[in-house]
Scaffold this active site. Sequence first.
Site, PDB file in Angstrom:
ATOM      1  N   CYS A 176       7.015  -0.861   9.930  1.00 21.45           N
ATOM      2  CA  CYS A 176       7.631  -0.312   8.510  1.00 21.45           C
ATOM      3  C   CYS A 176       7.201   1.169   8.105  1.00 21.45           C
ATOM      4  O   CYS A 176       7.731   1.738   6.973  1.00 21.45           O
ATOM      5  CB  CYS A 176       7.190  -1.259   7.724  1.00 21.45           C
ATOM      6  SG  CYS A 176       7.345  -3.079   8.110  1.00 21.45           S
ATOM      7  N   HIS A 202       4.841   1.485  -1.085  1.00 23.41           N
ATOM      8  CA  HIS A 202       5.752   0.787   0.142  1.00 23.41           C
ATOM      9  C   HIS A 202       6.055  -0.576  -0.412  1.00 23.41           C
ATOM     10  O   HIS A 202       7.164  -1.032  -0.218  1.00 23.41           O
ATOM     11  CB  HIS A 202       4.539   0.725   0.946  1.00 23.41           C
ATOM     12  CG  HIS A 202       5.155  -0.084   2.413  1.00 23.41           C
ATOM     13  ND1 HIS A 202       6.171   0.329   3.105  1.00 23.41           N
ATOM     14  CD2 HIS A 202       4.867  -1.206   2.853  1.00 23.41           C
ATOM     15  CE1 HIS A 202       6.312  -0.474   3.940  1.00 23.41           C
ATOM     16  NE2 HIS A 202       5.436  -1.506   3.948  1.00 23.41           N
ATOM     17  N   GLU A 232      -2.170  -2.340  -1.105  1.00 20.79           N
ATOM     18  CA  GLU A 232      -1.608  -1.033  -1.314  1.00 20.79           C
ATOM     19  C   GLU A 232      -2.176  -0.502  -2.727  1.00 20.79           C
ATOM     20  O   GLU A 232      -2.742   0.575  -3.052  1.00 20.79           O
ATOM     21  CB  GLU A 232      -0.298  -1.015  -1.460  1.00 20.79           C
ATOM     22  CG  GLU A 232       0.273   0.492  -1.819  1.00 20.79           C
ATOM     23  CD  GLU A 232       1.862   0.674  -1.668  1.00 20.79           C
ATOM     24  OE1 GLU A 232       2.523  -0.273  -1.450  1.00 20.79           O
ATOM     25  OE2 GLU A 232       2.293   1.935  -1.700  1.00 20.79           O
ATOM     26  N   LYS A 288      11.649  -1.277  -3.320  1.00 25.81           N
ATOM     27  CA  LYS A 288      12.179  -2.341  -2.306  1.00 25.81           C
ATOM     28  C   LYS A 288      12.546  -3.576  -3.441  1.00 25.81           C
ATOM     29  O   LYS A 288      13.602  -4.618  -2.891  1.00 25.81           O
ATOM     30  CB  LYS A 288      11.180  -2.749  -1.498  1.00 25.81           C
ATOM     31  CG  LYS A 288      11.089  -1.942  -0.304  1.00 25.81           C
ATOM     32  CD  LYS A 288       9.639  -2.331   0.773  1.00 25.81           C
ATOM     33  CE  LYS A 288       9.677  -1.411   1.736  1.00 25.81           C
ATOM     34  NZ  LYS A 288       9.116  -0.105   1.421  1.00 25.81           N
ATOM     35  N   HIS A 331      13.914  -4.585   2.117  1.00 24.80           N
ATOM     36  CA  HIS A 331      13.040  -3.810   3.270  1.00 24.80           C
ATOM     37  C   HIS A 331      13.745  -3.344   4.221  1.00 24.80           C
ATOM     38  O   HIS A 331      14.126  -4.307   5.251  1.00 24.80           O
ATOM     39  CB  HIS A 331      11.923  -4.652   3.596  1.00 24.80           C
ATOM     40  CG  HIS A 331      10.534  -4.202   4.380  1.00 24.80           C
ATOM     41  ND1 HIS A 331      10.812  -2.742   4.479  1.00 24.80           N
ATOM     42  CD2 HIS A 331       9.481  -4.630   4.535  1.00 24.80           C
ATOM     43  CE1 HIS A 331       9.507  -2.325   5.259  1.00 24.80           C
ATOM     44  NE2 HIS A 331       8.999  -3.375   5.332  1.00 24.80           N
ATOM     45  N   PHE A 375       3.233  -3.201  10.114  1.00 23.80           N
ATOM     46  CA  PHE A 375       2.562  -3.980  10.700  1.00 23.80           C
ATOM     47  C   PHE A 375       2.053  -3.436  11.822  1.00 23.80           C
ATOM     48  O   PHE A 375       2.643  -2.607  12.848  1.00 23.80           O
ATOM     49  CB  PHE A 375       3.656  -5.071  11.326  1.00 23.80           C
ATOM     50  CG  PHE A 375       4.019  -6.152  10.481  1.00 23.80           C
ATOM     51  CD1 PHE A 375       5.026  -7.143  10.917  1.00 23.80           C
ATOM     52  CD2 PHE A 375       3.469  -6.095   9.145  1.00 23.80           C
ATOM     53  CE1 PHE A 375       5.223  -8.388   9.928  1.00 23.80           C
ATOM     54  CE2 PHE A 375       3.873  -7.165   8.232  1.00 23.80           C
ATOM     55  CZ  PHE A 375       4.816  -8.205   8.844  1.00 23.80           C
TER      56      PHE A 375
END
Lengths: 91, 416
Positions: free
Chosen positions: B165, B305, B316, B337, B342, B404
């Site tokens: 991502c 994010h 985050e 998002k 996403h 990830f």
Amino acid sequence: MDTSAMTDDQIVAQIAGLIRKCVPDAQAVAIGIDSRLVEDIGIDSLGAYELIMEAEDLFHIEITDSQVEGIKTIADLIAIVRGPIVQGPNA
Amino acid sequence: MPESLSAQVAVTGLGCICPLGNTPEAAYSAYARGDTGISLLTEPWAETFKSRLGGLVKLDMVAELGDYLVSRLDRFSQFALLASRQAWNASGLHNSGLAPERLAVVMATGIGGINTMLEQHQRLISGAKRLHPLGIAMAMPNAATAQISMEIGACGGAHAPVSACAGGAEAIAWGLMLLEARKVDAVLVGGAESAIHPLAIRGFSEMRALSSRLDDPASSCRPFAADREGFVLSEGAGAIVLERLEDARARHAPVQALLMGAGMTSDAHHLATPHPEGVHAARAISLALRDADISAQDVNFISAHATGTRIGDLAESRAIETAFGASIQDLWVTAPKGALGHLLGGAGSVESVLTIKALQAGVVPVSVNSIPRDPEIGLNIPTASEPCLVNSSQRFAIKNTFGFGGHNVSLVWASA
């Protein structure tokens, strides 16, 4: 696709649709029954195998590797499409 | 930093294909209105899936690209190509006389041609005699960057970061470095993804990472919200043309924004979960600020994010608190998002395009679906569009992405 009741022109139209997937700018090329795959249509080796795969799927036929070698024109491909049917797994 | 390795970098072209819209302007307009691009998946295969939600691109790809390219490109590459055409055409570089050897492409993806790979696998196991002769070439993650390099004649390098991502932002960071090092004079960067497929949906669902809020799809992705339960998979692509500001000015190119800096770190922690304290994510933010030569107080907003997962959003928020310290009181943190879903490898690029448009407008976009806020998250999250604080001649925003595998990339964008 059952081609037994289709004219050559109708089959050419179907094949032209497949060629548009396999050759860049194919819509700019006039495709007829005598069109040569390499010289007139500009198909390359990978595009040729893509066309064979698409034709097998569309017409539910199986084209042998030796038959592939002999396909130089649209007419050659139509002859195989119309020829003795070797039923493929997707028929 | 040696002077030869620093240069101001300008944005001269933008492209965007995403569930909110299929140009940068259309996508931003929808985003600014607070629209969402998420809906129920209606394909037969999705009927029994508890997380049958997705953000789909609404485009007739054959009408856009023609039969040949749709046949030769996986859907992710189709999106990348369309977005890249927009950015490239907007930049005017095709008329600039730029030498091919001085032009590069960096186009990221998370998983590449998964649709092609699975279609071909289905042919294989169903006993089909032939597979597509270009199936491998269509599925490979570098297929998009290769196609784009062919389209624009880029012979200065065609690169394809694969960082889950974070890829779409990492591509931008690599573009910045290529320009600062003067390896090339222009670079088309971006990210693309199309993985709305049963295997991907089930795979993420098995990780308990997806929202299953089917009763109200538009509110299903809820970044930073107290009742968030996971992300929603989307598809699309973002593309940005970058060049050194001095070169853009010399050819009187339209400068849409500036890329001030980038920070990249890695967690070295887990394949799928971020470090809970966000230590290295915070460092990515700090490095980006240092690279941009600005302070935390200069930043108007962060485009987070924040995917809507319980663990990720909290990590985050901690990273942002660590990086910003007391400056966090005056900082807006907005999460795109909730509106967009996403886009995995495409997220960093599409969200950068939206960030740039917001900077142009002088607006901090509303963080859709982020209320009621999780009490553990102590950030200022806009519940409506807010004006950027104008305390200087420039507005600055940070774009965070965390992938990830522990990939952390932060970018600093500035208004032109």
